[in-house]
Design a protein around this motif. Structure first.
Motif, PDB file in Angstrom:
ATOM      1  N   ASP A   6       0.461  -1.182   0.015  1.00 28.00           N
ATOM      2  CA  ASP A   6      -0.075   0.278   0.090  1.00 28.00           C
ATOM      3  C   ASP A   6       0.786   1.234   0.435  1.00 28.00           C
ATOM      4  OD1 ASP A   6       0.807   0.150   2.927  1.00 28.00           O
ATOM      5  OD2 ASP A   6      -1.130  -0.587   3.678  1.00 28.00           O
ATOM      6  N   HIS A   7       1.601   1.439   0.528  1.00 22.34           N
ATOM      7  CA  HIS A   7       2.912   1.901  -0.079  1.00 22.34           C
ATOM      8  C   HIS A   7       2.899   3.357   1.419  1.00 22.34           C
ATOM      9  CE1 HIS A   7       4.606   0.718  -3.887  1.00 22.34           C
ATOM     10  NE2 HIS A   7       4.045   0.356  -4.266  1.00 22.34           N
ATOM     11  N   LYS A   8       2.195   3.070   1.849  1.00 19.92           N
ATOM     12  CA  LYS A   8       1.959   3.589   3.317  1.00 19.92           C
ATOM     13  C   LYS A   8       2.914   3.235   3.961  1.00 19.92           C
ATOM     14  CE  LYS A   8      -2.908   4.390   2.729  1.00 19.92           C
ATOM     15  NZ  LYS A   8      -4.704   4.536   3.148  1.00 19.92           N
ATOM     16  N   LEU A   9       2.661   4.392   4.575  1.00 20.69           N
ATOM     17  CA  LEU A   9       4.252   4.849   6.334  1.00 20.69           C
ATOM     18  C   LEU A   9       3.321   4.721   7.383  1.00 20.69           C
ATOM     19  CD1 LEU A   9       5.818   7.807   4.478  1.00 20.69           C
ATOM     20  CD2 LEU A   9       6.405   6.097   4.858  1.00 20.69           C
ATOM     21  N   ARG A  10       4.083   4.347   8.441  1.00 21.71           N
ATOM     22  CA  ARG A  10       3.031   3.653   9.787  1.00 21.71           C
ATOM     23  C   ARG A  10       4.308   4.072  10.979  1.00 21.71           C
ATOM     24  NH1 ARG A  10       2.174   0.453   6.455  1.00 21.71           N
ATOM     25  NH2 ARG A  10      -0.530  -0.511   6.164  1.00 21.71           N
ATOM     26  N   PHE A  11       4.034   5.042  11.592  1.00 17.85           N
ATOM     27  CA  PHE A  11       4.887   5.730  12.758  1.00 17.85           C
ATOM     28  C   PHE A  11       4.874   5.323  14.068  1.00 17.85           C
ATOM     29  CE2 PHE A  11       5.661   8.267   9.412  1.00 17.85           C
ATOM     30  CZ  PHE A  11       7.095   8.396   8.678  1.00 17.85           C
ATOM     31  N   SER A  12       6.096   5.522  15.178  1.00 14.39           N
ATOM     32  CA  SER A  12       5.122   5.058  15.998  1.00 14.39           C
ATOM     33  C   SER A  12       4.854   7.076  16.759  1.00 14.39           C
ATOM     34  CB  SER A  12       6.723   4.762  17.406  1.00 14.39           C
ATOM     35  OG  SER A  12       7.573   5.788  17.320  1.00 14.39           O
ATOM     36  N   GLU A  13       4.273   6.490  18.057  1.00 21.47           N
ATOM     37  CA  GLU A  13       4.237   8.475  18.188  1.00 21.47           C
ATOM     38  C   GLU A  13       4.621   9.880  18.012  1.00 21.47           C
ATOM     39  OE1 GLU A  13       1.500  10.282  18.228  1.00 21.47           O
ATOM     40  OE2 GLU A  13      -0.080   8.330  17.436  1.00 21.47           O
ATOM     41  N   ASN A  14       6.205   8.665  18.865  1.00 22.32           N
ATOM     42  CA  ASN A  14       8.002   9.913  18.630  1.00 22.32           C
ATOM     43  C   ASN A  14       7.852  10.949  18.005  1.00 22.32           C
ATOM     44  OD1 ASN A  14       8.739   7.438  18.573  1.00 22.32           O
ATOM     45  ND2 ASN A  14      10.076   7.801  19.444  1.00 22.32           N
ATOM     46  N   VAL A  15       7.889   8.941  16.809  1.00 23.99           N
ATOM     47  CA  VAL A  15       8.640  10.479  15.752  1.00 23.99           C
ATOM     48  C   VAL A  15       8.086  11.376  14.906  1.00 23.99           C
ATOM     49  CG1 VAL A  15       8.790   9.703  12.991  1.00 23.99           C
ATOM     50  CG2 VAL A  15       8.452   8.362  14.712  1.00 23.99           C
ATOM     51  N   ASN A  22       3.479  18.308  14.242  1.00 24.70           N
ATOM     52  CA  ASN A  22       2.677  19.150  14.842  1.00 24.70           C
ATOM     53  C   ASN A  22       1.504  17.328  14.947  1.00 24.70           C
ATOM     54  OD1 ASN A  22       2.938  21.762  15.321  1.00 24.70           O
ATOM     55  ND2 ASN A  22       2.030  22.061  13.001  1.00 24.70           N
ATOM     56  N   SER A  23       1.713  16.653  14.553  1.00 21.03           N
ATOM     57  CA  SER A  23       1.308  15.470  14.182  1.00 21.03           C
ATOM     58  C   SER A  23       1.934  14.079  13.488  1.00 21.03           C
ATOM     59  CB  SER A  23      -0.007  15.747  13.786  1.00 21.03           C
ATOM     60  OG  SER A  23      -1.251  13.908  13.793  1.00 21.03           O
ATOM     61  N   ILE A  24       1.910  12.985  13.642  1.00 19.25           N
ATOM     62  CA  ILE A  24       2.132  11.841  12.983  1.00 19.25           C
ATOM     63  C   ILE A  24       1.458  11.341  11.317  1.00 19.25           C
ATOM     64  CG2 ILE A  24       1.137  10.028  14.296  1.00 19.25           C
ATOM     65  CD1 ILE A  24       5.319  10.561  12.697  1.00 19.25           C
ATOM     66  N   SER A  25       0.226  12.193  11.756  1.00 18.65           N
ATOM     67  CA  SER A  25      -0.658  11.630  11.022  1.00 18.65           C
ATOM     68  C   SER A  25      -0.377  12.409   9.452  1.00 18.65           C
ATOM     69  CB  SER A  25      -2.863  11.815  11.601  1.00 18.65           C
ATOM     70  OG  SER A  25      -2.390  13.712  11.481  1.00 18.65           O
ATOM     71  N   GLU A  26       0.436  13.379   9.484  1.00 23.05           N
ATOM     72  CA  GLU A  26       0.885  14.485   8.767  1.00 23.05           C
ATOM     73  C   GLU A  26       1.929  13.678   7.656  1.00 23.05           C
ATOM     74  OE1 GLU A  26       2.881  18.309  10.113  1.00 23.05           O
ATOM     75  OE2 GLU A  26       1.973  18.365  11.986  1.00 23.05           O
ATOM     76  N   LEU A  27       1.618  12.938   7.526  1.00 26.02           N
ATOM     77  CA  LEU A  27       2.510  11.519   6.574  1.00 26.02           C
ATOM     78  C   LEU A  27       1.926   9.959   7.095  1.00 26.02           C
ATOM     79  CD1 LEU A  27       6.857  12.489   8.347  1.00 26.02           C
ATOM     80  CD2 LEU A  27       5.355  13.239   6.768  1.00 26.02           C
ATOM     81  N   GLN A  28       1.780  10.113   5.977  1.00 25.21           N
ATOM     82  CA  GLN A  28       1.141   9.233   5.683  1.00 25.21           C
ATOM     83  C   GLN A  28       1.512   8.409   4.630  1.00 25.21           C
ATOM     84  OE1 GLN A  28      -2.939   9.911   5.333  1.00 25.21           O
ATOM     85  NE2 GLN A  28      -3.337   9.966   8.241  1.00 25.21           N
ATOM     86  N   ILE A  29       2.038   8.253   3.819  1.00 19.43           N
ATOM     87  CA  ILE A  29       2.972   8.291   2.197  1.00 19.43           C
ATOM     88  C   ILE A  29       4.248   9.204   1.909  1.00 19.43           C
ATOM     89  CG2 ILE A  29       0.971   7.802   0.845  1.00 19.43           C
ATOM     90  CD1 ILE A  29       0.994  10.187  -0.775  1.00 19.43           C
ATOM     91  N   VAL A  30       5.289   8.459   1.498  1.00 20.68           N
ATOM     92  CA  VAL A  30       6.454   8.211   1.089  1.00 20.68           C
ATOM     93  C   VAL A  30       6.520   9.201   0.569  1.00 20.68           C
ATOM     94  CG1 VAL A  30       8.747   7.764   0.336  1.00 20.68           C
ATOM     95  CG2 VAL A  30       7.280   6.074   1.284  1.00 20.68           C
ATOM     96  N   GLU A  31       5.987   9.855   0.040  1.00 24.77           N
ATOM     97  CA  GLU A  31       5.464  11.263  -1.382  1.00 24.77           C
ATOM     98  C   GLU A  31       5.558  12.172   0.187  1.00 24.77           C
ATOM     99  OE1 GLU A  31       4.102   8.879  -2.326  1.00 24.77           O
ATOM    100  OE2 GLU A  31       5.187   8.729  -3.584  1.00 24.77           O
ATOM    101  N   GLN A  32       4.950  12.289   1.006  1.00 27.15           N
ATOM    102  CA  GLN A  32       4.793  13.495   1.794  1.00 27.15           C
ATOM    103  C   GLN A  32       5.812  13.334   3.158  1.00 27.15           C
ATOM    104  OE1 GLN A  32       1.002  11.862   3.896  1.00 27.15           O
ATOM    105  NE2 GLN A  32       0.360  13.262   3.009  1.00 27.15           N
TER     106      GLN A  32
END
Length: 102
Positions: A6-15, A22-32
């Protein structure tokens, strides 16, 4: 974590703290993520990850990243490993650290 299916990124909260988001939800795909990487480092970063995926091996890289919360460039060191699951999907797992002060 990144998965080839799916090429999606998943991060732990400390990233979000490490990357200055401001929020880890800002990065969901590699392009972001690549939009935050310094333009001079994008090709090397992308090639490093691609090599790890192609060879299903380890990787280590350093790159500059624009930290939106701090409005400055920081240096990130990233280390990880690619694995193939039982379904044949490649996954990248890694850790990132802000090494700006080194």
């Amino acid at each position: 974590e990144w998965t080839s299916s799916d090429h999606k990124l998943r991060f732990s909260e400390n990233v979000s703290d490490v990357f200055g988001l401001n929020s880890i939800s800002e990065l969901q795909i590699v392009e972001q993520l690549l939009e935050l990487v310094h333009p001079d480092d994008v090709i090397t970063y992308r090639n490093t990850l691609q090599k790890a995926v192609d060879e299903v091996g380890r990787y280590q890289t350093c790159y500059r990243l624009f930290s939106p919360k701090n409005n400055r460039m920081i240096w990130i060191e990233e280390r990880g490993n690619a694995i193939v699951d039982h379904a044949g999907k490649v996954h990248l797992f890694g850790v990132s650290a802000d090494i700006t002060e080194r």
